[in-house]
Design an enzyme around this catalytic site. Structure first.
Site, mmCIF file in Angstrom:
data_model
loop_
_atom_site.group_PDB
_atom_site.id
_atom_site.type_symbol
_atom_site.label_atom_id
_atom_site.label_comp_id
_atom_site.label_asym_id
_atom_site.label_seq_id
_atom_site.Cartn_x
_atom_site.Cartn_y
_atom_site.Cartn_z
ATOM 1 N N ILE A 8 98.615 24.196 -20.289
ATOM 2 C CA ILE A 8 98.177 23.420 -21.340
ATOM 3 C C ILE A 8 98.915 21.926 -21.382
ATOM 4 O O ILE A 8 98.532 21.025 -22.187
ATOM 5 C CB ILE A 8 98.442 23.918 -22.852
ATOM 6 C CG1 ILE A 8 99.906 24.435 -23.077
ATOM 7 C CG2 ILE A 8 97.410 25.246 -22.939
ATOM 8 C CD1 ILE A 8 100.033 24.867 -24.495
ATOM 9 N N GLY A 14 100.566 36.802 -25.049
ATOM 10 C CA GLY A 14 101.744 36.942 -26.339
ATOM 11 C C GLY A 14 101.099 37.998 -27.365
ATOM 12 O O GLY A 14 99.862 38.352 -27.230
ATOM 13 N N TYR A 50 106.012 27.656 -26.787
ATOM 14 C CA TYR A 50 107.399 27.781 -26.544
ATOM 15 C C TYR A 50 108.059 28.409 -27.601
ATOM 16 O O TYR A 50 108.229 27.774 -28.471
ATOM 17 C CB TYR A 50 108.049 26.586 -25.726
ATOM 18 C CG TYR A 50 109.363 26.752 -25.100
ATOM 19 C CD1 TYR A 50 109.432 26.677 -23.831
ATOM 20 C CD2 TYR A 50 110.457 27.283 -26.013
ATOM 21 C CE1 TYR A 50 110.522 26.860 -23.436
ATOM 22 C CE2 TYR A 50 111.659 27.243 -25.334
ATOM 23 C CZ TYR A 50 111.706 27.276 -24.133
ATOM 24 O OH TYR A 50 113.243 27.247 -23.452
ATOM 25 N N LEU A 70 100.249 37.661 -30.707
ATOM 26 C CA LEU A 70 99.091 37.201 -31.502
ATOM 27 C C LEU A 70 97.836 37.191 -30.588
ATOM 28 O O LEU A 70 96.689 37.709 -30.990
ATOM 29 C CB LEU A 70 99.579 36.047 -32.385
ATOM 30 C CG LEU A 70 98.544 35.512 -33.180
ATOM 31 C CD1 LEU A 70 97.899 36.564 -34.369
ATOM 32 C CD2 LEU A 70 98.925 34.202 -34.144
ATOM 33 N N TYR A 74 113.364 24.082 -31.651
ATOM 34 C CA TYR A 74 111.927 24.691 -31.798
ATOM 35 C C TYR A 74 111.078 24.158 -33.155
ATOM 36 O O TYR A 74 110.033 23.961 -32.816
ATOM 37 C CB TYR A 74 112.014 26.245 -31.758
ATOM 38 C CG TYR A 74 110.963 27.176 -32.047
ATOM 39 C CD1 TYR A 74 109.755 27.297 -31.236
ATOM 40 C CD2 TYR A 74 110.853 27.894 -33.236
ATOM 41 C CE1 TYR A 74 108.770 27.990 -31.826
ATOM 42 C CE2 TYR A 74 109.923 28.579 -33.594
ATOM 43 C CZ TYR A 74 108.762 28.616 -32.711
ATOM 44 O OH TYR A 74 107.644 29.464 -33.260
#
Length: 285
Positions: free
Chosen positions: A37, A10, A61, A12, A125
């Protein structure tokens, strides 16, 4: 210092590993293809074998709209995955940094949310990211939680890349003007996170580049700095419906960063300029 970074594929995670290597840390980045994970046994086996000093948990996610329909997967990654990471961090005595989001708030009002503001997520989320925060705090005595917003980095998809792509085929774009927040450049955020792990100043922090804008103002600045002749038509949230509700107020106070002796990030406009230069350099290479 040996540092494990989840979510390396990703925006970051990629920049955290890059920044760590520049500091001569022993960096290990994993993506979902390397480490699931959500599988407790695999997490414990991998992490206990590596035995890092610090775990920076960037994996999440993040498909905000899709999360409304794919709730099981979202929950497994953001809650169960975080629980697994927190449990193994406790077992080996590693520091843990958890990356959270402005979506833990309801987006109401006009004042910036502080670390003391009561979270009230309105989308699935945000609910799972908040639950991840809570799970972490139940398991560990000391932790870093860093809430971020409107992220952009070199590795992955983001708003700036979308605007630049649209500028190739459009002379006007429609962008919402009634959602306010602060963009966050992952190169800047990575430096802050690694500054944090060198301390014992544990706690909950808000971190984004300084200054506030709407999405339409963000777009205008991108086109201005990139030298693109594109007109931005400001529209309302209601004119751009999405599956998940977007917070209209994503402003977050960074006062705690200052109080704990950390450097706040540069202005978002400055960050846009440096990011555009980074994009240009990548193309030239």
């Amino acid at each position: 210092m040996r540092v494990l970074v989840t979510g390396y594929s990703g925006q970051l995670g990629y920049d955290v590993v890059k920044e760590g290597k520049s500091r001569n840390y022993d960096m290990y980045g994993t993506s979902s293809s390397d480490l699931d994970i959500t599988d407790k046994q695999k997490v414990h086996t991998y992490v206990e074998t590596l035995n890092p000093t610090v775990i920076i948990h960037c994996a999440a996610y993040t498909a905000v709209d899709q999360a409304e329909d794919d709730q099981e997967m979202c929950y497994n990654v953001n809650v169960i995955g975080t629980k697994n990471i927190a449990q193994v961090a406790k077992k080996i005595g590693a520091k843990l940094v958890y990356i959270s989001t402005d979506y833990v708030f309801d987006g109401q009002g006009t004042e910036p949310f502080t670390e003391m503001s009561v979270p009230q997520p309105v989308g699935y989320y945000g609910k799972t990211k908040l639950e991840g925060e809570q799970v972490l705090q139940l398991i560990l005595d000391a932790w870093f939680i860093v809430r971020v917003s409107w992220v952009f980095g070199i590795n992955g998809h983001n708003f700036i890349k979308t605007m630049l792509r649209l500028s190739e085929t459009h002379d006007t774009v429609n962008v919402v003007h009634d959602q306010m927040g602060s963009p966050t450049y992952t190169a800047d955020l990575s430096r802050l996170i690694l500054d944090m792990i060198e301390t014992e100043n544990y706690g909950l922090y808000h971190a984004s580049n300084e200054g506030v804008c709407s999405w339409s103002e963000f777009a205008e600045e991108i086109f201005k700095q990139a030298g693109k002749q594109v007109i931005v038509n400001s529209i309302t949230t209601e004119e751009y419906p999405t599956r998940a509700i977007r917070p209209k107020n994503s402003k977050m106070s960074k006062q705690k960063l200052r109080e704990c002796g950390f450097n706040v990030l540069p202005s978002w406009q400055d960050a846009v300029g440096r990011y555009l230069a980074e994009l240009k350099q990548e193309v030239e290479v």
